[in-house]
Design a protein around this motif. Structure first.
Motif, mmCIF file in Angstrom:
data_model
loop_
_atom_site.group_PDB
_atom_site.id
_atom_site.type_symbol
_atom_site.label_atom_id
_atom_site.label_comp_id
_atom_site.label_asym_id
_atom_site.label_seq_id
_atom_site.Cartn_x
_atom_site.Cartn_y
_atom_site.Cartn_z
ATOM 1 N N UNK A 125 0.827 -1.193 0.000
ATOM 2 C CA UNK A 125 0.000 0.000 0.000
ATOM 3 C C UNK A 125 0.870 1.255 0.000
ATOM 4 N N UNK A 183 2.676 1.679 -3.252
ATOM 5 C CA UNK A 183 1.764 2.216 -4.265
ATOM 6 C C UNK A 183 1.663 3.730 -4.124
ATOM 7 N N UNK A 190 4.938 5.352 -5.308
ATOM 8 C CA UNK A 190 5.014 5.319 -6.770
ATOM 9 C C UNK A 190 4.135 6.398 -7.362
ATOM 10 N N UNK A 191 2.915 6.488 -6.802
ATOM 11 C CA UNK A 191 1.944 7.440 -7.313
ATOM 12 C C UNK A 191 2.433 8.873 -7.161
ATOM 13 N N UNK A 205 6.215 6.234 -14.901
ATOM 14 C CA UNK A 205 6.858 5.190 -15.700
ATOM 15 C C UNK A 205 6.503 5.330 -17.175
ATOM 16 N N UNK A 217 -5.734 8.157 -15.513
ATOM 17 C CA UNK A 217 -5.798 7.063 -14.540
ATOM 18 C C UNK A 217 -5.003 7.287 -13.237
ATOM 19 N N UNK A 218 -3.746 7.791 -13.314
ATOM 20 C CA UNK A 218 -3.015 8.004 -12.046
ATOM 21 C C UNK A 218 -3.753 8.950 -11.102
ATOM 22 N N UNK A 229 -6.966 9.152 -10.860
ATOM 23 C CA UNK A 229 -8.051 8.372 -10.263
ATOM 24 C C UNK A 229 -7.572 7.742 -8.956
ATOM 25 N N UNK A 230 -6.344 7.205 -9.001
ATOM 26 C CA UNK A 230 -5.815 6.575 -7.786
ATOM 27 C C UNK A 230 -5.375 7.588 -6.747
#
Ligand SMILES: Nc1ncnc2c1ncn2[C@@H]1O[C@H](COP(=O)(O)OP(=O)(O)OP(=O)(O)O)[C@@H](O)[C@H]1O
Ligand SMILES: [Mg+2]
Lengths: 416, 241
Positions: free
Chosen positions: B75, B78, B81-82, B87, B106-107, B109-110
């Motif tokens: 977690x 993640x 990374x976010x 990448x 999308x990124x 969204x997370x």
């Protein structure tokens, strides 16, 4: 859980894989559909049979006489037993007996009114017979206590007799000649679940005085108050003992006095239906489990197919819980929607069958003609089945979701 | 900003293990533009995975912006990374059933950005990369160069400190490769650290520092004067070719 974005994500993936989603859902829909059909049919059968039982009081009992077959206290076998008025009185006193009536049949009694006449069976009885046999009064009233006490010359005609003698004119209050003795018509009756209403009823006291000159009875009809099979059997034994003592025969002698205990039958039949119901649930749940396993398998394949995609999502920041949620929600959604469709189709079909059955039965349904009645599924069962589906979807999605969560984000970097 | 100290990494395969990284010491500063070169199987991707927190290392220490990156939960990784990394992959890795705009968004969204807002931001980034008209196209309807630009937009949208690219031009022709490199140069000029893995000398020559891996160790680091020479060699080669 209720975040719109998540639903949009899931809807988007489902839309892109329509065929797969359809196949996944189909197995679940089919399972629920079959469960509803089975449950509905089971209910229909059970309702139908229960309705047939209702033609008389469920707790009715009939007692009739015969000849002894077991020697008793030095007396030979083959001795006939005869009921009299006192027998009704002593049976009435047995604990657990509800209401009771003595009966004396007079076959082929001549009934006439003006120029019309015919031969019918006369049942002479007490007022309580109405409750034992669930007689329906179309008009007027049934025999009452005062009729018995005052030996009134009154008669209740079966609807067919009334029709034959009176056609469309009123019968109530008119006098009919019964074997040339005038009797006042006080009611018109029908028997539930019967198409023939050719019996007439008159007070047992009147009939004994006018036609028989004795206090003999053919049989006894009564109701008993029992909740269980054991209670009902105990009452039955009690009655048998009382009668055996009075008429001096072996209580075990089944041919001296015959006895039909409807409650016993009813309870046993209902037990069978209980067993059938359980059986149906087991089959239904089995089908559903097959559906769940199917969904779970397909979701596993889905996860495998989407390994790379899930890896990409993780590489750009998706947390394990969001990935689990994605798979779990998709599984729950497919199961619930598909299951719901199966549910609606299944109950819809049963409702339709019910509708056409009611239609074809006409305005006066004849419960004796059908052992299938109201084959629908309880609303509560439908609701609990829906809840069951959501749980099923979660179970189906659990293993695939865990598999998805364990996917390492490096797979995103690997080239196939 | 990146501090690697004696990093080791082995892959376990059944009973035998393959020692891929055998002690890597490396410092990369904010705003650097680095390429990693080396023969196939020398551990370039493995190193990049560790830098991007996509994989664990066995021994040594890795500090990113002063934080020790070790034994993190999935977690937390993640989240890192976010927040920190974007990448770019050789095979683009766009999600096939989402259009260009949705892929780029999308990124966010997370990160929990609402749909309308993230789509708006995605459009901005697509515009920057000259793909505004392609926003509603699916990946399958785009050329390799366009797909890679969408992927770069996706890497940039969460405003990371580092862009990690494993052979970003590996699937592209020369002209398109150079376009992509121009974009990466611009990104670097805006202050973002860019680290790419590449086989191609001309691509490496466009970066400002070249790290050569050999047998799981850093063989040489080419920068400043040597780099000028390197660039002269390979640029010339290109001209004569
Ligand atoms: N997940 C893994 N499991 C086992 N071995 C692996 C794994 N990933 C890489 N390897 C091995 O580790 C070594 C280094 O791999 P890596 O992908 O880092 O090489 P690379 O320098 O990127 O090569 P290429 O230029 O071909 O991409 C190779 O021998 C490879 O087979
Ligand atoms: Mg590689």
């Amino acid at each position: 859980m209720f975040d719109i974005d998540k639903w949009q994500e899931i809807l988007a993936t489902i839309k892109k894989n329509k065929m797969r989603t359809f196949l996944t859902g189909f197995s679940v829909a089919w399972g629920i559909f079959m469960l509803m059909i089975l449950l509905g049919s089971g209910n229909g059968l059970s309702n139908g049979v229960a309705a047939n039982f209702m033609n008389d009081a469920v707790n009715a009992m009939w007692i009739w006489t015969g000849e002894t077959k077991i020697p008793y206290q030095g007396m030979k076998t083959g001795r006939p037993i005869q009921f009299h008025n006192e027998d009704q009185e002593i049976v009435q006193k047995v604990a657990g007996v509800g209401v009771s009536s003595g009966r004396y049949f007079m076959g082929n009694t001549r009934y006439s009114y003006n120029k019309e006449s015919g031969d019918y069976t006369t049942i002479t009885c007490h007022p309580e017979l109405k409750d034992v046999e669930n007689l329906i009064l179309e008009e007027g009233r049934f025999i009452n206590k005062i009729d018995i006490l005052q030996n009134r010359k009154v008669v209740v005609l079966g609807a067919d007799i009334k029709k034959a003698l009176f056609k469309d004119s009123t019968a109530l209050g008119e006098y009919v000649n019964v074997n040339n003795v005038p009797f006042k018509v006080i009611g018109i009756s029908t028997e539930p679940g019967s198409t023939r209403n050719r019996n007439a009823y008159m007070p047992v006291s009147t009939a004994q005085m006018i036609f028989m000159g004795s206090n003999r009875l053919h049989n006894l009809a009564l109701t008993i108050d029992a909740k269980t099979l054991d209670e009902s059997r105990a009452i039955e034994e009690q009655i048998r003992n009382v009668l055996a003592k009075k008429h001096k025969f072996d209580p075990a002698d089944e041919s001296a006095v015959g006895l039909y205990n409807k409650l016993e039958n009813y309870i046993q039949t209902m037990k069978i239906f209980q067993a059938i119901k359980i059986f149906i649930w087991i089959i239904g749940i089995g089908t559903l489990i097959a559906g769940i396993v199917g969904v779970s398998n397909i979701m596993l394949i889905v996860v495998k197919e989407r390994t790379k995609e899930i890896g990409i999502r993780k590489a750009i920041g998706a947390s394990p819980s969001s990935v689990i949620g994605l798979i779990l929600l998709e599984s729950i959604m497919i199961t619930t929607i598909a299951g719901y469709i199966g549910l609606v189709l299944g109950t819809g079909l049963m409702e339709m069958i019910n509708y056409f059955m009611v239609q074809s039965a006409g305005p006066t349904p004849d419960p004796q003609g059908t052992i299938f009645m109201n084959p629908t599924v309880d609303f509560n069962i439908a609701v609990s089945a829906t809840l069951l589906l959501i749980v099923a979807g979660a179970i189906a999605g659990y293993i695939p979701a865990k598999r998805a969560a364990s996917i390492k984000p490096i797979v995103a970097l690997r080239d196939e | 900003m990146i501090r690697l100290n004696n990093i080791h990494k082995s892959y376990e395969m059944g009973s035998n293990s393959l020692h891929v990284l055998k002690g890597i010491d490396l410092n990369i500063e904010q705003g650097d533009f680095v390429s990693i070169m080396g023969s196939s199987g020398s551990g370039k991707s493995t190193l990049l995975n560790i830098l991007g927190m996509l994989d664990n290392y066995d021994k040594g220490t890795y500090h990113l912006s002063g934080n020790l990156i070790a034994n993190m939960s999935e977690k937390k990784a993640a989240k890192y990374r976010n927040d920190m990394v974007g990448f770019v992959f050789q095979s683009f890795n766009l999600i096939s059933f989402k259009n260009a705009m949705e892929n780029v968004a999308l990124p966010l969204y997370y990160k929990g950005v609402p749909r309308k807002k993230r789509n708006l931001i995605a459009m901005e980034y697509l515009e920057k990369l000259g793909l505004k008209e392609w926003a509603n196209h699916m990946p399958s309807e785009m050329s390799g160069g366009q797909k890679q630009r969408v992927a770069i937009a996706r890497a940039l949208i969460s405003q990371p400190k580092i862009i990690l690219a494993d052979e970003p031009t590996g699937a592209l022709d020369t002209a398109t490769s150079y376009e992509v490199m121009e974009i990466l140069k611009d990104i670097n000029a805006a202050g973002i650290t860019v680290i790419i893995v590449t086989h191609e000398h001309d691509i490496a020559a466009m970066t400002r520092q070249i790290i050569r891996l050999k047998d799981g160790r850093i063989h040489e680091i080419i920068r400043n004067g040597e780099l000028k020479q390197f660039q002269k060699n390979y640029m010339k080669e290109l001209e004569t070719a």
